[in-house]
Design a protein around this motif. Structure first.
Motif, PDB file in Angstrom:
ATOM      1  N   ALA A  99       0.835  -1.212   0.000  1.00  0.00           N
ATOM      2  CA  ALA A  99       0.000   0.000   0.000  1.00  0.00           C
ATOM      3  C   ALA A  99       0.865   1.255   0.000  1.00  0.00           C
ATOM      4  O   ALA A  99       0.594   2.206  -0.743  1.00  0.00           O
ATOM      5  N   ILE A 100       1.901   1.262   0.809  1.00  0.00           N
ATOM      6  CA  ILE A 100       2.791   2.428   0.903  1.00  0.00           C
ATOM      7  C   ILE A 100       3.532   2.637  -0.420  1.00  0.00           C
ATOM      8  O   ILE A 100       3.613   3.759  -0.927  1.00  0.00           O
ATOM      9  N   GLU A 101       4.053   1.572  -0.995  1.00  0.00           N
ATOM     10  CA  GLU A 101       4.762   1.691  -2.277  1.00  0.00           C
ATOM     11  C   GLU A 101       3.816   2.142  -3.389  1.00  0.00           C
ATOM     12  O   GLU A 101       4.182   2.964  -4.233  1.00  0.00           O
ATOM     13  N   PHE A 102       2.614   1.609  -3.384  1.00  0.00           N
ATOM     14  CA  PHE A 102       1.615   1.996  -4.377  1.00  0.00           C
ATOM     15  C   PHE A 102       1.309   3.495  -4.273  1.00  0.00           C
ATOM     16  O   PHE A 102       1.270   4.204  -5.282  1.00  0.00           O
ATOM     17  N   ALA A 103       1.132   3.979  -3.048  1.00  0.00           N
ATOM     18  CA  ALA A 103       0.845   5.400  -2.821  1.00  0.00           C
ATOM     19  C   ALA A 103       2.010   6.276  -3.276  1.00  0.00           C
ATOM     20  O   ALA A 103       1.794   7.343  -3.873  1.00  0.00           O
ATOM     21  N   LYS A 104       3.214   5.826  -3.024  1.00  0.00           N
ATOM     22  CA  LYS A 104       4.393   6.590  -3.464  1.00  0.00           C
ATOM     23  C   LYS A 104       4.467   6.645  -4.990  1.00  0.00           C
ATOM     24  O   LYS A 104       4.760   7.694  -5.564  1.00  0.00           O
ATOM     25  N   GLU A 105       4.194   5.521  -5.638  1.00  0.00           N
ATOM     26  CA  GLU A 105       4.205   5.488  -7.103  1.00  0.00           C
ATOM     27  C   GLU A 105       3.164   6.435  -7.687  1.00  0.00           C
ATOM     28  O   GLU A 105       3.386   7.046  -8.729  1.00  0.00           O
ATOM     29  N   LYS A 106       2.033   6.544  -7.006  1.00  0.00           N
ATOM     30  CA  LYS A 106       0.960   7.436  -7.458  1.00  0.00           C
ATOM     31  C   LYS A 106       1.235   8.888  -7.076  1.00  0.00           C
ATOM     32  O   LYS A 106       0.469   9.772  -7.416  1.00  0.00           O
ATOM     33  N   GLN A 107       2.301   9.103  -6.301  1.00  0.00           N
ATOM     34  CA  GLN A 107       2.705  10.433  -5.827  1.00  0.00           C
ATOM     35  C   GLN A 107       1.632  11.083  -4.956  1.00  0.00           C
ATOM     36  O   GLN A 107       1.364  12.276  -5.064  1.00  0.00           O
ATOM     37  N   TRP A 108       1.055  10.279  -4.095  1.00  0.00           N
ATOM     38  CA  TRP A 108       0.083  10.809  -3.147  1.00  0.00           C
ATOM     39  C   TRP A 108       0.811  11.570  -2.048  1.00  0.00           C
ATOM     40  O   TRP A 108       1.993  11.329  -1.782  1.00  0.00           O
ATOM     41  N   GLU A 109       0.091  12.441  -1.364  1.00  0.00           N
ATOM     42  CA  GLU A 109       0.669  13.226  -0.273  1.00  0.00           C
ATOM     43  C   GLU A 109       0.680  12.465   1.043  1.00  0.00           C
ATOM     44  O   GLU A 109       1.629  12.547   1.807  1.00  0.00           O
TER      45      GLU A 109
END
Length: 153
Positions: A99-109
């Motif tokens: 989940a954390i890696e996915f969020a980083k890839e999506k460039q979420w805040e």
């Protein structure tokens, strides 16, 4: 470990609901918001721009989680559950890492989540992965939640 993280498919909706209802009934109870999210997750989560992922272990669905949009580039991590048959294998941690890696890839805040002091192991794991406690709002979405955490990405 032959663990794969796979995205939502309509055929898996039943697993998402069953895993979460079992977890909720074991630790707490199913609330109105849970019913809305679980009854038709394809509309209530995927349909609003959210995501659902599953942990597949030895050809079985062993766990799941969702990411629900709350603001632009901010999502709530929720509905994380691991089948009791597969607990103790760190599948929950693998889901969290994904989940954390996915969020980083999506460039979420940021990612936020709601949890409870009745779940000390979960609190420990969230802290281990960098989540920090923040103030709860007045109208908490779940009665069981007495802790709100965020991970700024």
């Amino acid at each position: 470990m032959s663990l794969r993280i796979i995205p939502f498919e309509p055929r898996l909706a039943r697993h998402f609901k069953d895993l979460n209802v079992a977890w909720l009934k074991h630790y707490f109870f199913v609330e109105a918001k849970d019913e809305i999210l679980l009854e038709n997750c394809e509309n209530s989560i995927i349909g609003i721009g959210g995501y659902i992922f599953f942990a597949e272990f030895k050809h079985s669905i062993a766990g799941c989680f969702s990411l629900i949009p709350i603001k632009e580039k901010q999502f709530e991590l929720g509905k994380m559950a691991v089948d009791p048959e597969f607990q103790g294998l760190k599948i929950g941690q693998r889901l969290l890492e994904f989940a954390i890696e996915f969020a980083k890839e999506k460039q979420w805040e940021k990612i936020i989540l709601y949890t409870s002091t009745k779940l000390p192991t979960a609190l420990h794991v969230y802290r281990k992965y960098g989540f920090n406690e923040i103030a709860l709002e007045k109208d908490v979405p779940y009665k069981r939640s007495d802790v709100k955490m965020e991970l700024v990405l």
